[in-house]
Scaffold this motif. Sequence first.
Motif, PDB file in Angstrom:
ATOM      1  N   UNK A   1      41.028  32.623  28.909  1.00 24.91           N
ATOM      2  CA  UNK A   1      42.442  32.963  28.798  1.00 24.91           C
ATOM      3  C   UNK A   1      43.067  32.513  30.115  1.00 24.91           C
TER       4      UNK A   1
ATOM      5  N   UNK B   1      46.791  41.044  43.697  1.00 21.92           N
ATOM      6  CA  UNK B   1      45.557  41.392  42.978  1.00 21.92           C
ATOM      7  C   UNK B   1      45.795  41.727  41.503  1.00 21.92           C
TER       8      UNK B   1
ATOM      9  N   UNK C   1      40.298  36.766  24.642  1.00 21.52           N
ATOM     10  CA  UNK C   1      40.199  37.849  25.616  1.00 21.52           C
ATOM     11  C   UNK C   1      39.780  39.147  24.912  1.00 21.52           C
TER      12      UNK C   1
ATOM     13  N   UNK D   1      51.141  35.342  34.742  1.00 21.95           N
ATOM     14  CA  UNK D   1      50.005  36.195  34.377  1.00 21.95           C
ATOM     15  C   UNK D   1      50.217  36.810  32.998  1.00 21.95           C
TER      16      UNK D   1
ATOM     17  N   UNK E   1      42.046  42.185  24.772  1.00 24.31           N
ATOM     18  CA  UNK E   1      43.239  42.217  23.912  1.00 24.31           C
ATOM     19  C   UNK E   1      42.921  42.825  22.557  1.00 24.31           C
TER      20      UNK E   1
ATOM     21  N   UNK F   1      44.635  36.194  37.850  1.00 26.78           N
ATOM     22  CA  UNK F   1      43.334  36.244  37.171  1.00 26.78           C
ATOM     23  C   UNK F   1      42.247  36.392  38.225  1.00 26.78           C
ATOM     24  N   UNK F   2      42.467  35.752  39.372  1.00 24.72           N
ATOM     25  CA  UNK F   2      41.567  35.884  40.503  1.00 24.72           C
ATOM     26  C   UNK F   2      42.328  35.442  41.745  1.00 24.72           C
ATOM     27  N   UNK F   3      41.999  35.976  42.901  1.00 25.75           N
ATOM     28  CA  UNK F   3      42.586  35.442  44.130  1.00 25.75           C
ATOM     29  C   UNK F   3      41.563  35.395  45.253  1.00 25.75           C
TER      30      UNK F   3
END
Lengths: 159, 568
Positions: B151, B121, B303, B88, B306, B125-127
């Motif tokens: 990203x 979580x 992103x 990540x 950032x 990036x996603x779950x």
Amino acid sequence: MKHTISALVENRPGVLAKISGLFSARGFNISSLTVGETEVPDVSRMTIVVTGDDRTLEQVVKQLNKLPDVLKVIDFKNEEFIERDLLLIKVSATKETRREIFEVANVFRANVVDISLDSCTLELTGKETKIQAFVKILEPYGIKEMVRAGIVALARGKK
Amino acid sequence: MELKGSEIIIKCLEKEGVDVIFGIPGGSVIPLFDKLYSSKVRVILTRHEQGAAHMADGYARASGKVGVCVATSGPGATNLTTGIATAYMDSVPLVAITGQVATHLVGNDAFQEADTTGITRPITKQNYLVTDVRELQDTIAKAFLLARTGRPGPVLIDIPVNIQNETCKFDPHKKNIEIRGYKPTLKGHPKQIRNACDLMLQAKKPILYAGGGIIISDASKELKKLAEKLNVPVTLTLMGIGAFPGDHKLFVGMPGMHGTQTANYAIQNSDLIIAVGVRFDDRVTGRLDKFAPHAKIIHIDIDPTSISKNVSAHIPIVGDCKVVLNQILECLKNKKIEANKTKDWLKKLDEIRKQKPLTYRKDSLLRPQFVVETLYNLTQGKNVIITTEVGQNQMWAEQFFVYREPRTFLTSGGLGTMGYGFPAAIGAKVARPDREVIDIAGDGSFQMNIQELATAKVNGIKVIVLILNNRYLGMVRQWQELFYGKRYSSVFLGDLKAREYWPDFKKVAESYGLIGLRVEKKKDVEPAIKEALKAKETCVIDFRIHEEENVSPMVPGGASLDQILELA
């Protein structure tokens, strides 16, 4: 400074946890957060009130936008919007003070929703400042319990 | 076509072009492993789930493809988390598939149950927790889409064991999936591009500060073109190493805490920082309010979060590095460029490079930098992939080896995960069997995933592990020496009484049926590395280096980039 942000999000399990987790992990301070259904069944609207400077707010909005479960973020900074909070408040009320309290409620256009021998419960909808003023006036009578639903907001006029 | 959940997973993996997965079975993924048993997907059985995650990560970084790891529920999933967090922080495309207890048991504190989506979580990036087998196909497609685009990053899919056994319709011809809340911006705003070009043409002391984003978006060529066209020096972050040739005359080295004097001088004195695919990490910027006081900043990144997070950008450009750099090159096409404008600036930087190069004491002691340098001299950096652990070994591997190509330097930059390098090397070797893959390790880090020696042995995967063995958690020892009055608290890994080395890494390697070598003298470095390069099996070399060697130069934590300590 306080900012009101509205986010349209996927209505599925875990999304609220994702968003509240994002706020705590990044050290953003939530004043209030509400979630509710919208006109589209699988989309929920979250209204989040955050405290912070412009830079913090910019990060909050960007971070929210970054989540795949977030469909749209509206920052009410530059937009006309309506915001409302809901208050339920239980105040000590004796035979002697009851009438006075009702008068206060009347002025604020609050509703009396429950009454007992030693208390009464009032309901008030309005902007944050109105709610704060109402609570302040009731304080001397003795507030037994109170709860606020949190702020909900919509932009004025066109969609 | 009606298929079981476990079969759908395999079909989806095949459709995504997955040819290998790394993992360990367990109660909640037995149905999946049953189907893997007869599928074309290669399964590399690791000895710890953390190893599986790092291998998938190394595979992804070396190849640019999505790495896949699999684990069971509960402890299997929690063991993956360090690897997921590593991926990540460094934007590595990874899909982690975990088993979960049956849906009717979820939330009941069942055997080997953990709230995997809850735990992961903030590091994915996603779950997804799949609670209906009919959602499985789309969920896997979404996971791969999210992992590899925008990203990149890790995505976790938690699949209860009963879902793996239930059946539903599978559509082999399903079109590409879309996610309505997800549309990464690839193209930079044209007006911002024009403004950026104007600044670039005016700047007298510009510097290109590029990072991992260049490697991810495959923009090395564009970066080089831009640097040469404008005659601008280039500095690369740790994540960007390899994105620009390390022996190019415009390259000034890495910036930040253990960066070169030249790179830090360049940043602090620059009038324009062109930041591409970087995130102004604290290890790069040092003290923020003293960072690059004279510079305007153009910040290009895919992103938006950032940009202007740590350092405010004067010209923010959201977009894919490759696309935006091409837009900039196009915009500069018809502009008159005065190549002489940066002449004095480059001359000044050259002087600093000559006066204050990266160096170390060249005496009779076996010093770690000499080992890394010898490895470079023997390989010339050709056809190799270097992975690192974290700490001193990582910095020496960056400083004393020349990287010319992207995806040749794999390191845990953001999370700083000790124990990353060895399993990542195994994963990289699986992705690129044509390359020599070498883990530059420390004795502390290597022991954090040493069990994967068995994985290398059993699967016939050859990598080389160079242990720069100082018997210390060296970087912590360095901080204790410099900032805590030499109070070496809990950093010595040997036996304080007997002053012995534990373990004997040579014997450890041999006990796994692999090659172990030990080097104590400078003259033995070259023959040992040569032997390792020639070997057909994984080879572990235990270099017993000078124990109190420091990484130099160093900007102390929280100091500005002007406050550089020379420790060599």
